[in-house]
Write an enzyme that holds these catalytic residues in place. Structure first.
Site, PDB file in Angstrom:
ATOM      1  N   ASP A 163      55.498  31.095  47.667  1.00  0.00           N
ATOM      2  CA  ASP A 163      54.930  29.940  48.323  1.00  0.00           C
ATOM      3  C   ASP A 163      55.877  28.862  48.808  1.00  0.00           C
ATOM      4  OD1 ASP A 163      52.288  28.447  48.651  1.00  0.00           O
ATOM      5  OD2 ASP A 163      53.323  26.803  47.545  1.00  0.00           O
ATOM      6  N   GLU A 200      56.331  33.032  52.046  1.00  0.00           N
ATOM      7  CA  GLU A 200      55.494  32.519  52.928  1.00  0.00           C
ATOM      8  C   GLU A 200      56.582  31.245  53.626  1.00  0.00           C
ATOM      9  OE1 GLU A 200      52.074  28.988  53.181  1.00  0.00           O
ATOM     10  OE2 GLU A 200      53.759  28.881  51.709  1.00  0.00           O
TER      11      GLU A 200
HETATM   12  C1  BGC Z   1      50.047  27.451  50.002  1.00  0.00           C
HETATM   13  C2  BGC Z   1      48.802  26.327  49.920  1.00  0.00           C
HETATM   14  C3  BGC Z   1      49.225  25.142  49.196  1.00  0.00           C
HETATM   15  C4  BGC Z   1      50.547  24.739  49.464  1.00  0.00           C
HETATM   16  C5  BGC Z   1      51.106  24.119  48.487  1.00  0.00           C
HETATM   17  C6  BGC Z   1      50.881  26.589  50.678  1.00  0.00           C
HETATM   18  O1  BGC Z   1      51.536  27.089  51.687  1.00  0.00           O
HETATM   19  O2  BGC Z   1      49.452  28.746  50.804  1.00  0.00           O
HETATM   20  O3  BGC Z   1      47.369  26.905  49.718  1.00  0.00           O
HETATM   21  O4  BGC Z   1      48.383  24.131  49.332  1.00  0.00           O
HETATM   22  O5  BGC Z   1      51.605  25.945  49.712  1.00  0.00           O
HETATM   23  O6  BGC Z   1      51.487  24.640  47.513  1.00  0.00           O
END
Ligand code: BGC
Length: 558
Positions: free
Chosen positions: A225, A284
């Site tokens: 993340d 991500e």
């Molecule tokens: C997740 C989100 C989240 C954020 C903070 C992101 O990119 O996919 O759902 O709110 O990170 O953790």
């Protein structure tokens, strides 16, 4: 530790055993959002037992792996992306025993499990943060986070001008143990999500240990993340422009995509490589360009990165072709597979995005033209699944679910909706529990209702309603994933060859296979490139010519 999945070696024509390509290079990975997939205990909230009971559905759908959004102990200020304990399961999702059973059952079905790792920030209820608050300014325990004195005569102003991705300042002021106003701490997301200080060795050690904990339990990898956020520019400099951030946008910022993040992923890669079974790291990482994204998947770093440039591309022939070419070209020098993704738990579902005018971004509150959206969504999916690399499918897109754009404000839970005063942050619309049956409480999601209301018309979009129905979106996905397994040209390789095609039509060729996509709103006649394999809408073939309906994709074997 569970038995690990090993890819079988394949025999070559010369009789030698060739090493197969790693499983993840062309894998189809299904994202489960645990709150909204299946509720095993009837409390209205999805859970691990529910997911486990539905694994046979995922197997039959034909995916290779399942990525689970966070299920860790969490106060749920951001639906579990605020983790209080990285080694415990939140009671609302089950127990560690359930996680172990889920991983074992998945492996028994030859499905891999990728867990979500949230290293940029934790919950304000995490022990480390609570200790840091208790100890007060000057405590070494505060160094694991970004605590700073405020600006202004009494420290009443935030330390810099950074804005939270969810709206409002990225800093919250604390109270000292004696109750007087104290230092501020940094949170790129909600105030309940303090950012870790990744310069601190204890933070680095802790996450290496968390990685091992889940690898030992049998996890096949991690979706990381906010992988672009861990390292902040030295001195936490002001941005200065006064620009507001877009939610999870691609802006160049002193807290995103700093070069220092890569050393962290190199050290993680070394850990994963110690384990058998081709475990993976998936970034991500929202970066300004695909070339910057490619840096996360250099040979000694992560394995895959989400292709958000593709996700944010409009339904337009030239734009699609450009992003496909750009994505493939960007990954080539680093040797990583390209990934393709159309929907996830943070963006308006693509069946709704494509029914709206282009250029509105990924947070929509309008339903748009539903029929058009679904038509394009089905076509977009077949196009995506024809591209070389790995593809991500978000739960419910195989049912053609639209976003729920009319949720009443009082049921919404997305923290960004509240921080943006209802002007943004509509992520609840893609998080509504999915329908399994035509009847029953929450359409088979569980026996005790659903934490977000489901539209009545979802009965007819349920798994039950679509199963065995020729032409349903569910059967289209099943057929596409089955064909992807049967035809090695789909998914494999690193390149596409573009063929001449009428305006508005994408025609690409892979080994033994052609994909044609009509992005226009009118049928297009073209020479049939081969034998029709699958199409997102009925294609008429006559005398060597095919009529590709408006907004449709067809796959051909040649
Ligand atoms: C997740 C989100 C989240 C954020 C903070 C992101 O990119 O996919 O759902 O709110 O990170 O953790």
């Amino acid at each position: 530790m569970t038995q690990h999945l090993a890819a079988p070696a394949t025999a070559t024509t010369s009789g030698h055993r060739a090493e197969p390509a790693p499983w993840w290079r062309d894998a189809v990975i299904y994202q489960v959002y645990p709150r909204s997939f299946a509720d095993g205990n009837g409390d209205g909230m999805g859970d691990l037992a529910g997911i486990r009971s539905r694994l046979p559905y995922l197997k039959e759908l034909g995916v290779d792996a399942v990525w689970l959004s966070p299920f860790y102990a969490s106060p749920q200020a951001d639906a579990g992306y605020d983790v209080a304990d990285y080694r415990a399961i939140d009671p609302m999702f089950g127990t560690l025993h359930d996680a172990d059973a889920l991983i074992r059952s998945a492996h028994a079905l030859d499905l891999r499990i990728i867990v979500d790792l949230v290293p940029n920030h934790c919950s304000d209820q995490h022990d480390w943060f609570r200790q840091a608050l208790r100890e007060g300014p000057g405590s070494r325990l505060r160094e694991r986070f970004h605590f700073r004195p405020g600006k202004g005569a009494d420290g009443e102003l935030p330390p810099n001008d950074w804005e939270s991705i969810f709206g409002g300042p990225a800093w919250t002021r604390t109270a000292n143990p004696d109750g007087t106003p104290g230092e501020w701490y940094l949170h790129l997301f909600a105030p309940e999500q303090p950012d870790f200080n990744w310069e601190h060795p204890a933070v680095q050690d802790e996450f290496r240990s968390i990685l091992r904990f889940w690898l030992d339990l049998g996890a096949d990898g991690f979706r990381v993340d906010v992988a672009h956020g861990l390292v902040k520019a030295p001195g936490l400099p002001d941005i200065g422009s006064g620009d507001q951030l877009k939610l999870l946008g691609n802006d160049v910022m002193p807290f995103f995509d700093q070069d220092g993040v890569h050393e962290i992923y190199r050290s993680w890669r070394r850990i994963l490589d110690e384990y058998e079974g081709e475990r993976v790291l998936v970034a991500e990482a929202w970066t300004p360009t695909v070339e910057r994204t490619a840096l996360y998947v250099r040979p000694d770093e992560m394995h895959q990165a989400f292709n958000f440039q593709y996700l944010t591309t409009n339904w337009d022939e030239k734009e699609l072709r450009e992003v496909i070419d750009g994505s493939l070209a960007a990954m080539r020098p680093v040797g990583a597979p390209t990934t393709w993704v159309l929907s996830n738990h943070d963006v308006t579902r693509h069946a709704t995005r494509f029914g709206n005018p282009p250029g509105l971004g990924t947070q929509l509150r309008e339903q748009g033209d539903r029929e058009l959206g679904l038509r394009r969504a089905r076509a977009a999916t077949l196009l995506m699944l024809a591209l070389p690399g790995s593809a991500y499918v978000y739960q419910g897109e195989e049912l053609g679910l639209p976003d729920v754009t009319d949720l009443p404000d009082e049921v919404r839970q997305d923290p960004s909706f509240f921080r943006a005063e209802g002007q943004d942050g509509f992520r609840d619309g893609c998080r509504v529990p999915i329908p399994w049956t035509r009847e029953g409480s929450s359409y088979g999601f569980g026996s005790g209702g659903s934490w977000l209301p489901q539209p009545a018309e979802w009965a007819e979009l349920s798994v039950e309603a679509q199963t065995g129905v020729a032409g349903s979106t569910l059967e289209l996905y099943r057929a596409a994933l089955a064909a992807r397994r049967e035809h090695p040209g789909l998914g494999a390789g690193e390149a596409v060859t573009w063929l001449d095609a009428p305006d508005g039509v994408l025609a690409l060729s892979r080994e033994g296979f052609v994909c044609t996509t009509n992005t226009t709103g009118a049928p297009v006649r073209l020479p049939a490139p081969g034998a029709l394999l699958l199409a997102s809408a009925p294609v008429a073939v006559n005398d060597g010519f095919a009529v590709l309906p408006a907004d449709a994709t067809a796959w051909w074997t040649v």
